[in-house]
Design a protein around this motif. Sequence first.
Motif, PDB file in Angstrom:
ATOM      1  N   VAL A   1       0.861  -1.194   0.000  1.00 50.70           N
ATOM      2  CA  VAL A   1       0.000   0.000   0.000  1.00 50.70           C
ATOM      3  C   VAL A   1       0.892   1.237   0.000  1.00 50.70           C
ATOM      4  O   VAL A   1       1.979   1.237   0.588  1.00 50.70           O
ATOM      5  CB  VAL A   1      -0.920  -0.015   1.239  1.00 50.70           C
ATOM      6  CG1 VAL A   1      -1.799   1.232   1.288  1.00 50.70           C
ATOM      7  CG2 VAL A   1      -1.782  -1.274   1.233  1.00 50.70           C
ATOM      8  N   SER A   2       0.410   2.298  -0.621  1.00 49.53           N
ATOM      9  CA  SER A   2       1.258   3.486  -0.788  1.00 49.53           C
ATOM     10  C   SER A   2       1.695   4.082   0.551  1.00 49.53           C
ATOM     11  O   SER A   2       0.984   4.012   1.556  1.00 49.53           O
ATOM     12  CB  SER A   2       0.515   4.552  -1.593  1.00 49.53           C
ATOM     13  OG  SER A   2      -0.355   5.303  -0.773  1.00 49.53           O
ATOM     14  N   TYR A   3       2.878   4.689   0.536  1.00 43.99           N
ATOM     15  CA  TYR A   3       3.430   5.360   1.711  1.00 43.99           C
ATOM     16  C   TYR A   3       2.463   6.423   2.229  1.00 43.99           C
ATOM     17  O   TYR A   3       2.230   6.536   3.437  1.00 43.99           O
ATOM     18  CB  TYR A   3       4.770   5.998   1.339  1.00 43.99           C
ATOM     19  CG  TYR A   3       5.309   6.949   2.366  1.00 43.99           C
ATOM     20  CD1 TYR A   3       5.875   6.488   3.555  1.00 43.99           C
ATOM     21  CD2 TYR A   3       5.265   8.335   2.153  1.00 43.99           C
ATOM     22  CE1 TYR A   3       6.372   7.371   4.503  1.00 43.99           C
ATOM     23  CE2 TYR A   3       5.757   9.218   3.091  1.00 43.99           C
ATOM     24  CZ  TYR A   3       6.311   8.741   4.270  1.00 43.99           C
ATOM     25  OH  TYR A   3       6.803   9.622   5.208  1.00 43.99           O
ATOM     26  N   ILE A   4       1.885   7.191   1.326  1.00 42.43           N
ATOM     27  CA  ILE A   4       1.006   8.297   1.728  1.00 42.43           C
ATOM     28  C   ILE A   4      -0.186   7.773   2.523  1.00 42.43           C
ATOM     29  O   ILE A   4      -0.518   8.293   3.598  1.00 42.43           O
ATOM     30  CB  ILE A   4       0.538   9.081   0.484  1.00 42.43           C
ATOM     31  CG1 ILE A   4       1.735   9.767  -0.190  1.00 42.43           C
ATOM     32  CG2 ILE A   4      -0.531  10.112   0.852  1.00 42.43           C
ATOM     33  CD1 ILE A   4       1.427  10.330  -1.565  1.00 42.43           C
ATOM     34  N   ILE A   5      -0.833   6.729   2.005  1.00 40.48           N
ATOM     35  CA  ILE A   5      -2.011   6.187   2.680  1.00 40.48           C
ATOM     36  C   ILE A   5      -1.625   5.554   4.012  1.00 40.48           C
ATOM     37  O   ILE A   5      -2.352   5.681   5.018  1.00 40.48           O
ATOM     38  CB  ILE A   5      -2.723   5.161   1.780  1.00 40.48           C
ATOM     39  CG1 ILE A   5      -3.182   5.809   0.472  1.00 40.48           C
ATOM     40  CG2 ILE A   5      -3.915   4.550   2.517  1.00 40.48           C
ATOM     41  CD1 ILE A   5      -4.127   6.991   0.651  1.00 40.48           C
ATOM     42  N   GLN A   6      -0.485   4.883   4.070  1.00 43.01           N
ATOM     43  CA  GLN A   6      -0.084   4.264   5.329  1.00 43.01           C
ATOM     44  C   GLN A   6       0.234   5.315   6.397  1.00 43.01           C
ATOM     45  O   GLN A   6      -0.036   5.096   7.579  1.00 43.01           O
ATOM     46  CB  GLN A   6       1.119   3.334   5.108  1.00 43.01           C
ATOM     47  CG  GLN A   6       0.754   2.094   4.303  1.00 43.01           C
ATOM     48  CD  GLN A   6       1.799   1.008   4.397  1.00 43.01           C
ATOM     49  OE1 GLN A   6       2.075   0.482   5.478  1.00 43.01           O
ATOM     50  NE2 GLN A   6       2.379   0.649   3.262  1.00 43.01           N
ATOM     51  N   ARG A   7       0.788   6.443   6.001  1.00 41.97           N
ATOM     52  CA  ARG A   7       1.010   7.526   6.964  1.00 41.97           C
ATOM     53  C   ARG A   7      -0.326   8.054   7.493  1.00 41.97           C
ATOM     54  O   ARG A   7      -0.475   8.328   8.682  1.00 41.97           O
ATOM     55  CB  ARG A   7       1.819   8.650   6.325  1.00 41.97           C
ATOM     56  CG  ARG A   7       3.309   8.400   6.285  1.00 41.97           C
ATOM     57  CD  ARG A   7       3.896   8.337   7.676  1.00 41.97           C
ATOM     58  NE  ARG A   7       5.346   8.107   7.657  1.00 41.97           N
ATOM     59  CZ  ARG A   7       6.058   7.780   8.712  1.00 41.97           C
ATOM     60  NH1 ARG A   7       5.473   7.595   9.891  1.00 41.97           N
ATOM     61  NH2 ARG A   7       7.359   7.603   8.625  1.00 41.97           N
ATOM     62  N   GLY A   8      -1.295   8.197   6.594  1.00 44.94           N
ATOM     63  CA  GLY A   8      -2.620   8.627   7.040  1.00 44.94           C
ATOM     64  C   GLY A   8      -3.243   7.625   7.984  1.00 44.94           C
ATOM     65  O   GLY A   8      -3.863   7.982   8.989  1.00 44.94           O
ATOM     66  N   ALA A   9      -3.046   6.330   7.697  1.00 46.04           N
ATOM     67  CA  ALA A   9      -3.602   5.283   8.547  1.00 46.04           C
ATOM     68  C   ALA A   9      -2.963   5.294   9.929  1.00 46.04           C
ATOM     69  O   ALA A   9      -3.639   5.073  10.938  1.00 46.04           O
ATOM     70  CB  ALA A   9      -3.413   3.929   7.880  1.00 46.04           C
ATOM     71  N   ALA A  10      -1.657   5.521  10.005  1.00 42.52           N
ATOM     72  CA  ALA A  10      -0.977   5.541  11.304  1.00 42.52           C
ATOM     73  C   ALA A  10      -1.550   6.623  12.199  1.00 42.52           C
ATOM     74  O   ALA A  10      -1.636   6.460  13.428  1.00 42.52           O
ATOM     75  CB  ALA A  10       0.528   5.742  11.103  1.00 42.52           C
ATOM     76  N   ALA A  11      -1.981   7.724  11.594  1.00 43.57           N
ATOM     77  CA  ALA A  11      -2.552   8.818  12.377  1.00 43.57           C
ATOM     78  C   ALA A  11      -3.891   8.444  13.001  1.00 43.57           C
ATOM     79  O   ALA A  11      -4.318   9.053  13.991  1.00 43.57           O
ATOM     80  CB  ALA A  11      -2.719  10.069  11.503  1.00 43.57           C
ATOM     81  N   VAL A  12      -4.558   7.436  12.431  1.00 41.62           N
ATOM     82  CA  VAL A  12      -5.843   6.985  12.979  1.00 41.62           C
ATOM     83  C   VAL A  12      -5.696   6.551  14.438  1.00 41.62           C
ATOM     84  O   VAL A  12      -6.616   6.717  15.248  1.00 41.62           O
ATOM     85  CB  VAL A  12      -6.399   5.811  12.132  1.00 41.62           C
ATOM     86  CG1 VAL A  12      -7.543   5.105  12.847  1.00 41.62           C
ATOM     87  CG2 VAL A  12      -6.850   6.321  10.771  1.00 41.62           C
ATOM     88  N   PHE A  13      -4.538   6.032  14.798  1.00 41.03           N
ATOM     89  CA  PHE A  13      -4.358   5.425  16.118  1.00 41.03           C
ATOM     90  C   PHE A  13      -3.752   6.380  17.147  1.00 41.03           C
ATOM     91  O   PHE A  13      -3.439   5.963  18.263  1.00 41.03           O
ATOM     92  CB  PHE A  13      -3.492   4.171  15.974  1.00 41.03           C
ATOM     93  CG  PHE A  13      -4.107   3.140  15.065  1.00 41.03           C
ATOM     94  CD1 PHE A  13      -5.089   2.285  15.526  1.00 41.03           C
ATOM     95  CD2 PHE A  13      -3.732   3.061  13.730  1.00 41.03           C
ATOM     96  CE1 PHE A  13      -5.673   1.352  14.687  1.00 41.03           C
ATOM     97  CE2 PHE A  13      -4.311   2.136  12.876  1.00 41.03           C
ATOM     98  CZ  PHE A  13      -5.289   1.273  13.360  1.00 41.03           C
ATOM     99  N   THR A  14      -3.596   7.662  16.789  1.00 42.90           N
ATOM    100  CA  THR A  14      -3.137   8.650  17.763  1.00 42.90           C
ATOM    101  C   THR A  14      -4.276   8.994  18.717  1.00 42.90           C
ATOM    102  O   THR A  14      -5.457   8.879  18.352  1.00 42.90           O
ATOM    103  CB  THR A  14      -2.654   9.934  17.065  1.00 42.90           C
ATOM    104  OG1 THR A  14      -3.770  10.534  16.374  1.00 42.90           O
ATOM    105  CG2 THR A  14      -1.543   9.637  16.065  1.00 42.90           C
ATOM    106  N   PRO A  15      -3.972   9.437  19.946  1.00 45.29           N
ATOM    107  CA  PRO A  15      -5.037   9.798  20.891  1.00 45.29           C
ATOM    108  C   PRO A  15      -5.987  10.851  20.329  1.00 45.29           C
ATOM    109  O   PRO A  15      -7.209  10.773  20.528  1.00 45.29           O
ATOM    110  CB  PRO A  15      -4.256  10.323  22.101  1.00 45.29           C
ATOM    111  CG  PRO A  15      -2.935   9.622  22.028  1.00 45.29           C
ATOM    112  CD  PRO A  15      -2.630   9.498  20.568  1.00 45.29           C
ATOM    113  N   GLN A  16      -5.433  11.850  19.623  1.00 46.67           N
ATOM    114  CA  GLN A  16      -6.273  12.902  19.045  1.00 46.67           C
ATOM    115  C   GLN A  16      -7.274  12.322  18.061  1.00 46.67           C
ATOM    116  O   GLN A  16      -8.469  12.648  18.077  1.00 46.67           O
ATOM    117  CB  GLN A  16      -5.394  13.938  18.339  1.00 46.67           C
ATOM    118  CG  GLN A  16      -6.174  14.998  17.558  1.00 46.67           C
ATOM    119  CD  GLN A  16      -5.268  15.850  16.671  1.00 46.67           C
ATOM    120  OE1 GLN A  16      -4.036  15.751  16.757  1.00 46.67           O
ATOM    121  NE2 GLN A  16      -5.857  16.665  15.830  1.00 46.67           N
TER     122      GLN A  16
END
Length: 397
Positions: free
Chosen positions: A278-293
């Motif tokens: 999966v593209s780097y861009i989408i995976q970075r967006g996905a990682a942000a899903v799991f931040t407390p914010q």
Amino acid sequence: MITLNKHYANLEESYLFYHIAQKIDAYVQAHPNAHLYRMGIGDVSLPLCDAVIEALHKAVDDQANKDTFQGYLPECGAPFLRETIATHYAQRGVTVSPDEVFVSSGASDELGDILDLFDRQSAALVIEPAYPAYVDASVMAGRRVVHLASGKENGFLPMPDENIDADLLYICSPNNPTGAVFSRNQLQSWIDFANERGSIILFDAAYEAFIEDDALPHSIFELPGAETCAIEICSLSKTAGFTGTRLGYTVIPKALTRNNMSLNDMWVRNRTTKTNGVSYIIQRGAAAVFTPQEQQQIRKNIQLYKSNARLLTDALDQLGFWYCGGKNAPYIWMECPAHMDSWSFFDYVLQEIQVVGTPGAGFGPSGEGYFRLSAFNSPEETREAARRLVELLSHLS
């Protein structure tokens, strides 16, 4: 002459959403000024949250800079995302190692691709009513499908019995389309059954974020024995609004083996052979899903959808109609009133009050006589749809 996959000829006509679209188009042509209240959609209506958008923008900027540019990523997922997802499981008390997590372009893709791991002689059990892709993907692969009917008498949550002869067990909880959720004891029964028979559960957890009852399992790996019989397939589509952004993940424990072969190792080989990840861009967006914010924002969005569900279930309670779902899932599965069949009820509410839902018959024979309502709309649209349902159907209650 080339030989084609003959199993495609065994597919039932996939007419559900096409037929719905045809009926809606005909209605709109006849009533061009009508406003439709779409309670049948399985797509989200709220945009991506701020933390995800910021991460996506930053990842795009990374690709514009030589020092931060990313080319090919590991096919099974970027380490930063696999580690983030494993930490997310750990926060729920479930031990998953990063190399047991596989990043995908979405649960729908993975539910079909995962069948590569199994011989075509392995029969697949589908609990109906069911997400149609379970059946179609199995038929395309030339696999025998065992249909397990469920109904009102068991709350659309059937239990295993000795007559079931299947190697792969599709289980979706919270369920699409019924919204029903297996309890810990019920799901444990399926785990025990699978381990006793040597079967493997394909656990579709796409809607786990909607569970609000602490007594219900979000992951099958919360229960003992699952690591030796289950693969869990998850999605950020409904959880974080990734329906158009596309990302999911699959958990295959290293303890899951059959015939002295590791399914984790097999899936590594499959992914490294058949995908470039999966593209780097989408995976970075996905990682942000799991931040407390982001988790806080996700809960806010899900609560809005669940408030919509309450508007619909309150209307059905007022009418005295039987239903399941709605509380721990974004779908409400209602019994059609006055012994109407699914399509007759679809036509009735469309023509009389301009409300659109999904006929249960489209999810298999066990869905006949039922109707799916979705909470994925705005509060205003949902409130008006609920009001119209009460006004129209009061005389049938």
